[in-house]
Design a protein around this motif. Structure first.
Motif, PDB file in Angstrom:
ATOM      1  N   VAL A  25       1.012   1.176  -0.647  1.00  0.00           N
ATOM      2  CA  VAL A  25       0.157   1.491  -1.795  1.00  0.00           C
ATOM      3  C   VAL A  25      -0.837   2.584  -1.437  1.00  0.00           C
ATOM      4  CG1 VAL A  25      -1.561   0.565  -3.390  1.00  0.00           C
ATOM      5  CG2 VAL A  25       0.412  -0.821  -2.769  1.00  0.00           C
ATOM      6  N   ALA A  26      -1.458   2.480  -0.258  1.00  0.00           N
ATOM      7  CA  ALA A  26      -2.441   3.481   0.165  1.00  0.00           C
ATOM      8  C   ALA A  26      -1.799   4.860   0.301  1.00  0.00           C
ATOM      9  CB  ALA A  26      -3.080   3.062   1.487  1.00  0.00           C
ATOM     10  N   PHE A  27      -0.577   4.909   0.817  1.00  0.00           N
ATOM     11  CA  PHE A  27       0.114   6.196   0.970  1.00  0.00           C
ATOM     12  C   PHE A  27       0.368   6.835  -0.387  1.00  0.00           C
ATOM     13  CE2 PHE A  27       3.512   9.132   1.985  1.00  0.00           C
ATOM     14  CZ  PHE A  27       3.163   9.592   3.237  1.00  0.00           C
ATOM     15  N   ALA A  28       0.804   6.023  -1.358  1.00  0.00           N
ATOM     16  CA  ALA A  28       1.088   6.558  -2.690  1.00  0.00           C
ATOM     17  C   ALA A  28      -0.187   7.036  -3.381  1.00  0.00           C
ATOM     18  CB  ALA A  28       1.782   5.482  -3.533  1.00  0.00           C
ATOM     19  N   VAL A  29      -1.238   6.220  -3.343  1.00  0.00           N
ATOM     20  CA  VAL A  29      -2.506   6.611  -3.980  1.00  0.00           C
ATOM     21  C   VAL A  29      -3.098   7.824  -3.290  1.00  0.00           C
ATOM     22  CG1 VAL A  29      -4.860   5.859  -4.491  1.00  0.00           C
ATOM     23  CG2 VAL A  29      -2.952   4.271  -4.794  1.00  0.00           C
TER      24      VAL A  29
END
Length: 206
Positions: A25-29
């Motif tokens: 999730v952090a990578f996508a955001v």
């Protein structure tokens, strides 16, 4: 200065050391937020919205259909108070709970559909700083030590606010930092691992 450098390094490590699902999730955001921020400087006269940037990224991955245009039109007619919510989410970020920082960036990007890039960022930052200052002022009239119940301590309030701001600011840089960390891992020499007592002869017994 060294103490501050060590603190920033420790927070960087904390940001990279997440559960696997949060890393995804952090990578996508992070990619979304970083592309949105860079787009404001590359084409300042146009200032592409976060949803249009997301649509551009989706098209590069082969996902088309004009869904981002419909979302953009819908969000432009909604309330821009999500920027305030984003600032509160940033303020709620801690080392153990970093998900609010990610949700805060999503909220501020959606709020920018109505407010614009700079107003959304400024409102979110003002909300976060105002919330920390409010707690700091409240801590001045409270107890100076913790006895039997939780208390607001000025120094701890400031420390928590700085931690929240740092971890929130790291979000757009998470994707490149994660990539560089994985790329350089084979070249970094790790310190020796300390064996627990009674484990020294495990290898010899086998």
């Amino acid at each position: 200065m060294r103490a501050r450098g060590r603190e920033v390094t420790r927070l960087w490590q904390a940001a990279l050391d997440r559960p696997r699902w949060q890393q995804v999730v952090a990578f996508a955001v992070s990619l979304w937020a970083l592309a949105w921020i860079v787009a404001q400087f590359v084409t300042p006269e146009e200032g592409p919205s976060a949803l249009r940037v997301l649509g551009g990224l989706a098209e590069r991955l082969g996902a088309t259909g004009g869904w981002t245009d419909r979302l953009t039109a819908a969000w432009q007619n909604t309330w821009g108070g999500l920027a305030v919510f984003a600032g509160l989410l940033w303020a709620a970020t801690t080392e153990r709970r970093q998900l609010p920082a990610l949700l805060g960036w999503v909220a501020v990007m959606l709020a920018s559909e109505r407010l614009g890039y700079r107003p959304a960022i400024l409102v979110a930052l003002a909300t976060m700083v105002g919330f920390v200052v409010l707690l700091w002022v409240a801590s001045l009239s409270g107890s100076r030590f913790v006895d039997r119940r939780p208390a607001l301590l000025p120094r701890d309030v400031v420390r928590a606010g700085i931690t929240a701001a740092t971890l929130s600011a790291i979000v757009p840089l998470y994707a490149p930092a994660f990539f560089l960390a994985r790329l350089s891992r084979p070249y970094v020499t790790q310190p020796p691992r300390l064996l627990r007592p009674g484990r020294e002869d495990d290898g010899a017994d086998r």
